[in-house]
Design a protein around this motif. Structure first.
Motif, PDB file in Angstrom:
ATOM      1  N   MET A  48       5.735   1.228  -3.505  1.00 20.49           N
ATOM      2  CA  MET A  48       4.273   1.197  -3.427  1.00 20.49           C
ATOM      3  C   MET A  48       3.730   0.574  -4.707  1.00 20.49           C
ATOM      4  O   MET A  48       4.190   0.885  -5.810  1.00 20.49           O
ATOM      5  CB  MET A  48       3.718   2.612  -3.241  1.00 20.49           C
ATOM      6  N   GLU A 105       0.828  -1.213   0.000  1.00 23.37           N
ATOM      7  CA  GLU A 105       0.000   0.000   0.000  1.00 23.37           C
ATOM      8  C   GLU A 105       0.855   1.254   0.000  1.00 23.37           C
ATOM      9  O   GLU A 105       0.376   2.330  -0.373  1.00 23.37           O
ATOM     10  CB  GLU A 105      -0.918   0.009   1.223  1.00 23.37           C
ATOM     11  N   GLN A 106       2.086   1.144   0.451  1.00 26.74           N
ATOM     12  CA  GLN A 106       3.003   2.272   0.417  1.00 26.74           C
ATOM     13  C   GLN A 106       4.424   1.728   0.375  1.00 26.74           C
ATOM     14  O   GLN A 106       4.665   0.547   0.623  1.00 26.74           O
ATOM     15  CB  GLN A 106       2.822   3.171   1.644  1.00 26.74           C
TER      16      GLN A 106
END
Length: 550
Positions: A504, A473-474
């Motif tokens: 990400m 997600e990051q």
């Protein structure tokens, strides 16, 4: 004073009479005047109407210039203002054929107020609003002419006691400028313009800054005789009147020629100018333009109204020069230099591999060619994704070609649920071409947080490595670890945030079935752990079994 009888003797208006006007008066300051309507015997008579007041021979300097007799009065009394100074000023009153004049009186100039400048063709006009009348005569560029300058009162009357110093400049950035000392309130300066156009001169008092400056009337300056040729290239501007002497500094023009391109026509403008680079109006001469090696040598042209335009090109790149020559008079321009560069005309594009999965990189190799189909060195090439979810790695979005005209960019993708065909646009100069990369999404469940390995199992001759696909997600730090069936660590890799595997989006890591000592592991089942974290926060922790078969 004219006697007024208690009983007026009525009769027809014959002339007007003035009470004596005291002398001296001052220009611009009103004084009282009495004017009588008289019959032929010099006796007052009733008069109904208006009369005109003026100075004989001068039409402008009396205010008001119309008086009105009310209710049949035989006299008018009021204030008049005379704007012109002089020794023997006479006022005249006139109406319906009847006239009358005042006694001569002196009008003195008012206090110093302004400068008045008079050009050839104009006449100094004291008492006039502008101080001058007439139309300036045209002058030739480079020729000196005299400008008369007067220090005056507000109404342009000469202050003959003034000896101020004045300075003259103009709208011509290349024209003369200078100063003189007035004598008896006036003086003259020789002035010349270099730029052929409508010009004006500015005159200011150096001695007394409170004196109002003056701007002359517009004066038309026309070009001198045809003297030489001037070449203007794209990016250059005509600079008539230029005082530059050295040809290396390109007299007669400003700006720098813009780069032109191999085998692409560009405009060449040639002016027939005077000695000060003003375009003349000559016509009929035959002009030829020639240049360095590779110049296309356009056909000669007949100059019209001092101008001819050619279109030409060079077949090779480098620093080039060109000149213009009048084939009839043999006038010739100085050498004009410009840079010819190779412009991208086509690409040779290769993509490897043409099909990738998320996290993998496709290399895009481009060779840039010019119109001569020669590779171009040092050409900046830009890459951008115009279709799909992939992207160009930032350090590869704009890159230069090497000595062989070759450059390389890199494409990747971090996200996606379905297979897609991404389009990459490649651009250099004004040429654009596109290429494609096919992206295969092994398992759409990756986007839902799953860890996917393929092929699984692996290790056969045609499947020497397996790929692990996962989604972050990051950007974060990642631990990639592989254990044998007994829990012994076989392989470990620590990945920093932002590196491949720690970005990400979708990431991909590979394992070739070797341990950290570079030796093949035994066939069997191994346990894979991938953990993504920043400090103490864990964003992903997945485990997976993978089979190795040799």
């Amino acid at each position: 004073m004219i006697p007024i009888f208690t009983l007026l003797i009525f009769g027809q208006l014959d002339h007007f009479g003035f009470d004596s006007i005291p002398s001296p008066q001052t220009a611009g300051i009103a004084f009282q005047v009495t004017i009588y309507a008289l019959n032929n015997l010099g006796q007052p008579v009733p008069y109904y109407g208006s009369a005109h007041i003026y100075i004989p021979g001068i039409s402008y300097p009396v205010k008001p210039d119309t008086i009105v007799y009310f209710n049949g009065s035989s006299s008018w009394q009021g204030n008049l203002m005379v704007s012109i100074a002089g020794e023997n000023i006479i006022l005249r009153c006139e109406a319906g054929g009847a006239t009358g004049t005042s006694n001569p009186f002196q009008v003195m100039p008012n206090s110093p107020y302004r400068l008045v400048s008079v050009l050839p063709g104009e006449t100094y006009a004291p008492g006039h609003q502008k101080g001058r009348i007439g139309t300036p005569s045209s002058q030739r560029a480079g020729d000196f002419f005299n400008v008369s300058i007067f220090l005056t009162d507000r109404w342009c009357n000469l202050i003959n006691t003034a000896d101020d110093s004045v300075f003259c400049s103009s709208t011509d950035q290349f024209g003369t400028q200078g100063g003189i000392r007035l004598s008896g309130g006036g003086g003259g300066i020789n002035f010349a313009f270099r730029t052929a156009s409508n010009q004006t001169i500015f005159v200011r008092d150096v001695t007394n800054s409170n004196i109002k400056t003056d701007t002359t009337s517009n004066i038309s300056i026309y070009p001198g005789n045809y003297h030489t040729l001037l070449v203007l290239l794209p990016g250059e501007n005509h600079l008539p009147g230029d005082t530059t002497i050295s040809n290396a500094n390109t007299p007669g023009k400003s700006g720098s020629p813009s780069d032109q391109y191999v085998l692409e026509d560009f405009p060449i403008t040639v002016y027939a100018t005077d000695s000060m680079w003003n375009k003349t109006g000559v016509s009929g001469s035959q002009i030829r333009v020639s240049g360095a090696s590779g110049f296309s040598e356009p056909a000669p042209q007949i100059i019209q109204n001092g101008e001819a335009t050619f279109y030409a090109n060079f077949s090779s790149s480098g620093e080039k020069f060109l000149i213009a020559r009048d084939l009839d008079s043999n006038f010739i321009s100085y050498d004009n230099f410009l840079k010819i560069t190779a412009r991208a005309n086509n690409f040779d594009v290769a993509v490897s591999p043409e099909t990738i999965s998320p996290g993998e990189i496709a290399k895009i190799t481009v060779t840039v060619y010019d119109r001569n189909n020669q590779p171009i060195e040092g050409k900046w090439v830009s890459f951008s994704v115009v279709g799909g979810n992939g992207y160009i790695l930032p350090q590869y979005d704009t890159v230069p070609t090497n000595q062989q005209g070759i450059c390389e960019s890199q494409f990747t993708i971090n996200a996606g649920y379905f297979n897609e065909l991404d389009t990459i646009e490649i651009h250099a100069d004004n040429y654009t071409e596109s290429t494609t990369v096919y992206v295969i999404i092994p398992d759409s469940s990756v986007m839902e947080g799953n860890l996917v390995a393929y092929p699984n199992p692996f290790g056969k001759i045609n499947q020497p490595v397996t790929r692990f696909i996962y989604y972050l997600e990051q950007s974060c730090n990642v631990i990639f670890a592989i254990y044998d069936p007994f829990g012994n660590l076989v392989h470990r890799r620590n990945i920093m945030a932002g590196e491949n595997g720690g970005r990400m989006g979708i990431n991909m890591l590979t394992w070739d079935g070797k341990n950290d000592k570079g030796k093949r592991v035994a066939s069997g089942v191994y346990y894979v752990m991938i953990k993504g974290y920043v400090h103490t926060n864990v964003f992903l922790e997945k485990r997976l079994r993978v089979g190795v078969i040799w």
